[in-house]
Design a protein around this motif. Sequence first.
Motif, PDB file in Angstrom:
ATOM      1  N   GLY A 102      37.079  48.316  37.762  1.00  0.00           N
ATOM      2  CA  GLY A 102      37.788  47.355  37.075  1.00  0.00           C
ATOM      3  C   GLY A 102      37.179  45.950  37.229  1.00  0.00           C
ATOM      4  O   GLY A 102      35.677  45.982  36.933  1.00  0.00           O
ATOM      5  N   ALA A 103      38.155  45.227  36.794  1.00  0.00           N
ATOM      6  CA  ALA A 103      37.168  43.565  36.757  1.00  0.00           C
ATOM      7  C   ALA A 103      36.484  43.087  38.194  1.00  0.00           C
ATOM      8  O   ALA A 103      36.160  42.001  37.932  1.00  0.00           O
ATOM      9  CB  ALA A 103      38.339  43.116  35.981  1.00  0.00           C
ATOM     10  N   LEU A 178      44.880  40.835  35.834  1.00  0.00           N
ATOM     11  CA  LEU A 178      44.684  39.852  36.746  1.00  0.00           C
ATOM     12  C   LEU A 178      46.526  38.697  36.944  1.00  0.00           C
ATOM     13  O   LEU A 178      46.676  38.339  37.760  1.00  0.00           O
ATOM     14  CB  LEU A 178      43.292  39.493  37.234  1.00  0.00           C
ATOM     15  CG  LEU A 178      42.713  40.632  36.902  1.00  0.00           C
ATOM     16  CD1 LEU A 178      41.821  39.845  37.297  1.00  0.00           C
ATOM     17  CD2 LEU A 178      42.803  41.051  38.226  1.00  0.00           C
ATOM     18  N   PRO A 179      46.212  38.443  35.588  1.00  0.00           N
ATOM     19  CA  PRO A 179      47.351  36.881  35.898  1.00  0.00           C
ATOM     20  C   PRO A 179      48.407  37.020  36.661  1.00  0.00           C
ATOM     21  O   PRO A 179      48.868  36.332  36.841  1.00  0.00           O
ATOM     22  CB  PRO A 179      47.386  36.225  33.967  1.00  0.00           C
ATOM     23  CG  PRO A 179      45.849  36.601  33.541  1.00  0.00           C
ATOM     24  CD  PRO A 179      45.656  37.993  34.454  1.00  0.00           C
ATOM     25  N   ALA A 180      49.023  38.312  35.910  1.00  0.00           N
ATOM     26  CA  ALA A 180      50.633  38.931  36.069  1.00  0.00           C
ATOM     27  C   ALA A 180      50.211  39.384  37.796  1.00  0.00           C
ATOM     28  O   ALA A 180      51.455  38.754  38.236  1.00  0.00           O
ATOM     29  CB  ALA A 180      51.006  40.125  36.033  1.00  0.00           C
ATOM     30  N   ARG A 181      49.459  38.787  38.287  1.00  0.00           N
ATOM     31  CA  ARG A 181      49.753  39.209  40.315  1.00  0.00           C
ATOM     32  C   ARG A 181      49.355  38.497  40.883  1.00  0.00           C
ATOM     33  O   ARG A 181      49.083  38.280  41.565  1.00  0.00           O
ATOM     34  CB  ARG A 181      48.676  40.881  40.097  1.00  0.00           C
ATOM     35  CG  ARG A 181      48.776  42.206  39.172  1.00  0.00           C
ATOM     36  CD  ARG A 181      48.008  42.993  39.684  1.00  0.00           C
ATOM     37  NE  ARG A 181      48.853  44.662  39.038  1.00  0.00           N
ATOM     38  CZ  ARG A 181      47.966  45.654  39.900  1.00  0.00           C
ATOM     39  NH1 ARG A 181      47.879  45.852  40.413  1.00  0.00           N
ATOM     40  NH2 ARG A 181      48.926  46.507  39.190  1.00  0.00           N
ATOM     41  N   LEU A 182      48.623  37.457  39.416  1.00  0.00           N
ATOM     42  CA  LEU A 182      47.941  36.015  40.835  1.00  0.00           C
ATOM     43  C   LEU A 182      48.150  35.158  42.213  1.00  0.00           C
ATOM     44  O   LEU A 182      47.789  35.581  43.298  1.00  0.00           O
ATOM     45  CB  LEU A 182      47.333  34.994  39.483  1.00  0.00           C
ATOM     46  CG  LEU A 182      46.739  33.792  40.138  1.00  0.00           C
ATOM     47  CD1 LEU A 182      45.042  34.527  41.204  1.00  0.00           C
ATOM     48  CD2 LEU A 182      45.988  32.868  39.410  1.00  0.00           C
ATOM     49  N   ALA A 223      38.713  32.778  42.285  1.00  0.00           N
ATOM     50  CA  ALA A 223      38.214  31.299  41.299  1.00  0.00           C
ATOM     51  C   ALA A 223      37.142  31.631  40.411  1.00  0.00           C
ATOM     52  O   ALA A 223      37.399  30.977  38.934  1.00  0.00           O
ATOM     53  CB  ALA A 223      37.861  30.029  42.304  1.00  0.00           C
ATOM     54  N   GLY A 224      36.001  32.300  41.226  1.00  0.00           N
ATOM     55  CA  GLY A 224      35.047  32.713  40.053  1.00  0.00           C
ATOM     56  C   GLY A 224      35.511  34.349  39.226  1.00  0.00           C
ATOM     57  O   GLY A 224      35.424  33.803  37.281  1.00  0.00           O
ATOM     58  N   LEU A 225      36.900  34.678  38.856  1.00  0.00           N
ATOM     59  CA  LEU A 225      36.348  35.874  38.518  1.00  0.00           C
ATOM     60  C   LEU A 225      38.539  34.609  37.076  1.00  0.00           C
ATOM     61  O   LEU A 225      38.561  35.313  35.987  1.00  0.00           O
ATOM     62  CB  LEU A 225      37.931  36.766  38.548  1.00  0.00           C
ATOM     63  CG  LEU A 225      37.415  37.595  39.653  1.00  0.00           C
ATOM     64  CD1 LEU A 225      38.673  38.680  40.407  1.00  0.00           C
ATOM     65  CD2 LEU A 225      37.058  38.596  38.418  1.00  0.00           C
ATOM     66  N   LEU A 226      39.206  34.075  37.297  1.00  0.00           N
ATOM     67  CA  LEU A 226      40.022  32.840  37.067  1.00  0.00           C
ATOM     68  C   LEU A 226      39.677  31.475  36.585  1.00  0.00           C
ATOM     69  O   LEU A 226      40.286  30.799  37.300  1.00  0.00           O
ATOM     70  CB  LEU A 226      41.036  33.712  37.372  1.00  0.00           C
ATOM     71  CG  LEU A 226      41.516  34.710  37.407  1.00  0.00           C
ATOM     72  CD1 LEU A 226      43.533  34.829  38.058  1.00  0.00           C
ATOM     73  CD2 LEU A 226      41.912  35.358  35.631  1.00  0.00           C
ATOM     74  N   GLU A 229      42.342  28.256  36.522  1.00  0.00           N
ATOM     75  CA  GLU A 229      43.653  28.843  37.117  1.00  0.00           C
ATOM     76  C   GLU A 229      43.513  27.531  38.151  1.00  0.00           C
ATOM     77  O   GLU A 229      42.856  27.619  38.661  1.00  0.00           O
ATOM     78  CB  GLU A 229      44.205  30.257  37.383  1.00  0.00           C
ATOM     79  CG  GLU A 229      43.962  30.670  36.984  1.00  0.00           C
ATOM     80  CD  GLU A 229      45.406  30.990  35.817  1.00  0.00           C
ATOM     81  OE1 GLU A 229      45.873  30.126  36.547  1.00  0.00           O
ATOM     82  OE2 GLU A 229      45.721  31.648  35.076  1.00  0.00           O
ATOM     83  N   GLY A 230      44.439  26.384  38.092  1.00  0.00           N
ATOM     84  CA  GLY A 230      44.850  24.969  38.678  1.00  0.00           C
ATOM     85  C   GLY A 230      45.063  25.426  39.589  1.00  0.00           C
ATOM     86  O   GLY A 230      44.572  25.302  41.106  1.00  0.00           O
ATOM     87  N   GLU A 231      45.698  26.441  40.436  1.00  0.00           N
ATOM     88  CA  GLU A 231      46.009  26.962  41.378  1.00  0.00           C
ATOM     89  C   GLU A 231      45.498  27.386  41.901  1.00  0.00           C
ATOM     90  O   GLU A 231      45.804  27.135  43.553  1.00  0.00           O
ATOM     91  CB  GLU A 231      48.011  27.653  41.639  1.00  0.00           C
ATOM     92  CG  GLU A 231      48.895  27.101  41.222  1.00  0.00           C
ATOM     93  CD  GLU A 231      48.828  25.822  41.960  1.00  0.00           C
ATOM     94  OE1 GLU A 231      50.426  26.342  42.899  1.00  0.00           O
ATOM     95  OE2 GLU A 231      48.860  25.610  42.255  1.00  0.00           O
ATOM     96  N   VAL A 232      44.521  28.479  41.871  1.00  0.00           N
ATOM     97  CA  VAL A 232      43.028  29.477  42.074  1.00  0.00           C
ATOM     98  C   VAL A 232      42.424  27.674  43.111  1.00  0.00           C
ATOM     99  O   VAL A 232      42.148  27.874  44.113  1.00  0.00           O
ATOM    100  CB  VAL A 232      42.534  30.232  41.804  1.00  0.00           C
ATOM    101  CG1 VAL A 232      41.141  30.344  42.299  1.00  0.00           C
ATOM    102  CG2 VAL A 232      43.414  31.083  41.403  1.00  0.00           C
TER     103      VAL A 232
END
Length: 412
Positions: A102-103, A178-182, A223-226, A229-232
């Motif tokens: 996958g991704a 990914l975002p929905a599961r973050l 963090a590299g994938l997203l 995203e500030g929370e990461v």
Amino acid sequence: MSEPAHEVVAKVHREEWARIVASLTRRFGDLDIAEEAAAEAFAVAVERWPADGVPPNPGGWLTTTAGNKALDRVRREAKRGDKQKQAHMLDHQLSGPPDPTGAIEDERLRLVFTCAHPALAPEARIALTLRMVGGLTVAEIARAFLVQETTMAQRITRAKAKIKAAGIPYRVPEAADLPARLDGVLTVLYLVFNEGYLASSAEADPVRADLTGEAIRLTRLVAGLLPDEGEVAGLLALMLLIEARRPARVSASGELVTLDQQDRGAWDRTLVAEGHALVRARLASGRPPGRYQVLAAINAVHTDAPDARATDWSQVVALYDQLLLLDPSPVVVLNRAIAVAELDGAQVALALVDALAGDLDGYHAFHATRADLLRRLGRSPEARAAYDRAIGLAGNTAEAAYLTRRRDELAT
């Protein structure tokens, strides 16, 4: 000199258990079969490796053995409905092409996202992931959620049953998933890190650098994938600033060293600098911070002070006030009260802590905090009782040693 076979089994169990269970779950579609087959494979290793020697590829040996155990079980159940067909299909799968990535290229991180299935309740999803991927025991997961072990075992059992009944697939998520599961993924990584930084079991090392290191590694990959995203970024900063203090966390005698007593010269300044840079970058973004970003900012204040007396406690309390708006949990209130004690005194803080008794009576840190505040107020008999309660609940051996010494130092 080569490692004894039983030590190799234990080491491989820590490193490979989650991968094997998750791989078998995807292959066979049944978490119970996967866990039982993995357990059988490790049991065989414990029996055979001391006599036959450790195989050249222990992880591969265990994966093959566990796969065969799982396949044998499916075959034994072949008389039920279409199990025979399933067994034949699995025969081909064992030698078939590898699972798609996958991704996500990293296998362990891929498993974390795969287990974060939105069809499950958040707590059940997180508990299952901690069990399968983090390799934590049910008891360790229960302590992380501040619930009884039997309660957590029931949650995990119900989650497994829902997966089976609903036919929820262990599908490798695509980039759009990914975002929905973050949120669930970050929670898992944070809990794995916490278990490593201060292990909750008396059977484990007080500090498990393998878990903290792996949690940081996986968070860097997220963090590299997203990257937006500030929370990461906040969680990564939080982990780095806490991990930086690990060299000063436990004394040579095996006793926990609290933040105010730590040798700050032993802190990893490279990690501190990286954590501070991440916090500054989030502040500069102008976006409202999330929970992990605020926690990282609190730790940035602590690690910025040259010594405990120089800590800007008013800033810490203000940050906890902000955190309460995001996470009004009893544990956050407890931690805020510790900071309040430095500003307004132990008596004010004790009133805040005592109000949490109904929520946190089974939490060792609640009783440890009460004990310290009562000690400061000269109420030794009450402090001793609180220390006793904290020691009884503390699973970490280094923390129990520290609490025992503090109790024994009380005036009689």
